[in-house]
Design a protein around this motif. Structure first.
Motif, short mmCIF file in Angstrom:
data_model
loop_
_atom_site.label_atom_id
_atom_site.label_comp_id
_atom_site.label_asym_id
_atom_site.label_seq_id
_atom_site.Cartn_x
_atom_site.Cartn_y
_atom_site.Cartn_z
N SER A 30 -2.68 -8.44 -27.65
CA SER A 30 -2.11 -8.42 -29.04
C SER A 30 -0.21 -8.63 -28.55
N PRO A 31 -0.15 -9.82 -28.13
CA PRO A 31 1.16 -10.01 -27.82
C PRO A 31 2.17 -9.98 -29.11
N TYR A 32 3.74 -9.92 -28.61
CA TYR A 32 4.69 -9.79 -29.62
C TYR A 32 4.67 -11.48 -29.93
N ALA A 33 4.55 -12.39 -29.16
CA ALA A 33 4.71 -13.62 -29.35
C ALA A 33 4.00 -14.60 -28.26
N MET A 34 3.56 -15.81 -28.75
CA MET A 34 2.97 -16.88 -27.73
C MET A 34 3.90 -18.02 -27.50
N GLY A 35 4.32 -18.61 -26.51
CA GLY A 35 4.73 -19.67 -26.39
C GLY A 35 4.14 -20.78 -25.63
N TRP A 36 4.93 -21.81 -25.67
CA TRP A 36 4.42 -23.15 -24.88
C TRP A 36 5.69 -23.63 -24.20
N PHE A 37 5.44 -23.73 -22.71
CA PHE A 37 6.39 -24.33 -21.99
C PHE A 37 6.07 -25.66 -21.44
N ARG A 38 6.77 -26.47 -20.92
CA ARG A 38 6.16 -27.43 -20.13
C ARG A 38 7.11 -27.95 -18.83
N GLN A 39 6.75 -28.37 -17.88
CA GLN A 39 7.43 -28.86 -16.74
C GLN A 39 7.01 -30.19 -16.13
N ALA A 40 7.94 -31.05 -16.05
CA ALA A 40 7.64 -32.42 -15.34
C ALA A 40 8.22 -32.50 -14.21
N PRO A 41 7.81 -33.18 -13.28
CA PRO A 41 7.95 -33.41 -11.73
C PRO A 41 9.47 -33.44 -11.62
N GLY A 42 9.83 -32.53 -10.81
CA GLY A 42 11.41 -32.75 -10.33
C GLY A 42 12.11 -31.95 -11.29
N LYS A 43 11.69 -31.31 -12.30
CA LYS A 43 12.63 -30.69 -13.51
C LYS A 43 12.11 -29.44 -13.74
N GLU A 44 13.18 -28.57 -14.32
CA GLU A 44 12.94 -27.17 -14.60
C GLU A 44 12.04 -26.94 -15.61
N ARG A 45 11.36 -25.92 -15.70
CA ARG A 45 10.27 -25.44 -16.94
C ARG A 45 11.21 -25.44 -18.28
N GLU A 46 10.64 -26.01 -19.32
CA GLU A 46 11.61 -26.36 -20.52
C GLU A 46 10.59 -25.49 -21.57
N PHE A 47 11.26 -24.84 -22.44
CA PHE A 47 10.92 -24.28 -23.58
C PHE A 47 10.40 -25.26 -24.77
N VAL A 48 8.99 -25.33 -25.11
CA VAL A 48 8.92 -26.21 -25.95
C VAL A 48 8.62 -25.42 -27.34
N ALA A 49 8.00 -24.38 -27.74
CA ALA A 49 7.85 -23.63 -28.92
C ALA A 49 7.38 -22.08 -28.81
N ALA A 50 7.37 -21.31 -29.51
CA ALA A 50 6.79 -20.14 -29.58
C ALA A 50 6.58 -19.66 -31.27
N ALA A 51 5.65 -18.81 -31.34
CA ALA A 51 5.13 -18.18 -32.49
C ALA A 51 5.05 -16.75 -32.32
N ARG A 52 5.56 -15.81 -33.31
CA ARG A 52 5.32 -14.73 -33.36
C ARG A 52 3.75 -14.19 -33.72
N TRP A 53 3.25 -13.31 -32.91
CA TRP A 53 1.74 -13.08 -33.40
C TRP A 53 1.60 -12.61 -34.41
N THR A 54 2.45 -11.90 -35.21
CA THR A 54 1.95 -11.03 -36.53
C THR A 54 2.73 -11.52 -37.50
N THR A 55 3.73 -12.58 -37.47
CA THR A 55 4.43 -12.89 -38.86
C THR A 55 4.21 -14.41 -38.69
N ASP A 56 4.72 -15.21 -39.61
CA ASP A 56 4.78 -16.67 -39.56
C ASP A 56 5.99 -17.19 -38.80
N TYR A 57 7.04 -16.57 -37.99
CA TYR A 57 7.95 -17.00 -37.45
C TYR A 57 7.75 -17.88 -36.27
#
Length: 128
Positions: A30-57
């Motif tokens: 039961s997390p507070y939120a779930m997220g997606w990140f991505r990392q391309a070769p030679g680059k830092e990890r980048e935030f893609v999207a996140a969602a609250r687990w119990t609301t529509d945020y």
């Protein structure tokens, strides 16, 4: 112990679509939120999207806003990333992550070091 497993990556032409899925297993999750990140070769990890687990945020990184959609299914313990109008620059390994602690504001959701659980990643390759 919680495990996150991503699926759905692959090769797609520019302009195409893919859906990534992340399934959580293990102890009651039961997390507070779930997220997606991505990392391309030679680059830092980048935030893609996140969602609250119990609301529509939801919140999105600037480079994907309007093209990607994050959705969750609490009953199935899954979170999906629907990716449309893919571009070559979207090529990366995509990671699912779970955050247990409270978060407020974009900077908080985008901070990868604040997430407690991570999947192994799934490769997305967009051919131009």
């Amino acid at each position: 112990q919680v495990q996150l497993v991503e699926s759905g990556g692959g090769l797609v032409q520019a302009g195409g679509s893919l859906r990534l899925s992340c399934a959580a297993s293990g102890r009651t999750f039961s997390p507070y939120a779930m997220g997606w990140f991505r990392q391309a070769p030679g680059k830092e990890r980048e935030f893609v999207a996140a969602a609250r687990w119990t609301t529509d945020y939801t919140v999105y990184g600037a480079s994907v806003k309007g093209r990607f959609t994050i959705s969750r299914d609490n009953a199935q313990n899954t979170v999906d990333l629907h990716m449309n109008n893919l571009k070559h620059e979207d090529t990366a390994v995509y990671y699912c992550a779970g955050r247990m602690g409270y978060c407020s504001g974009y900077a908080c959701y985008a901070a990868s070091n604040e997430y407690n659980y991570w999947g192994q990643g799934t490769q997305v390759t967009v051919s131009s």
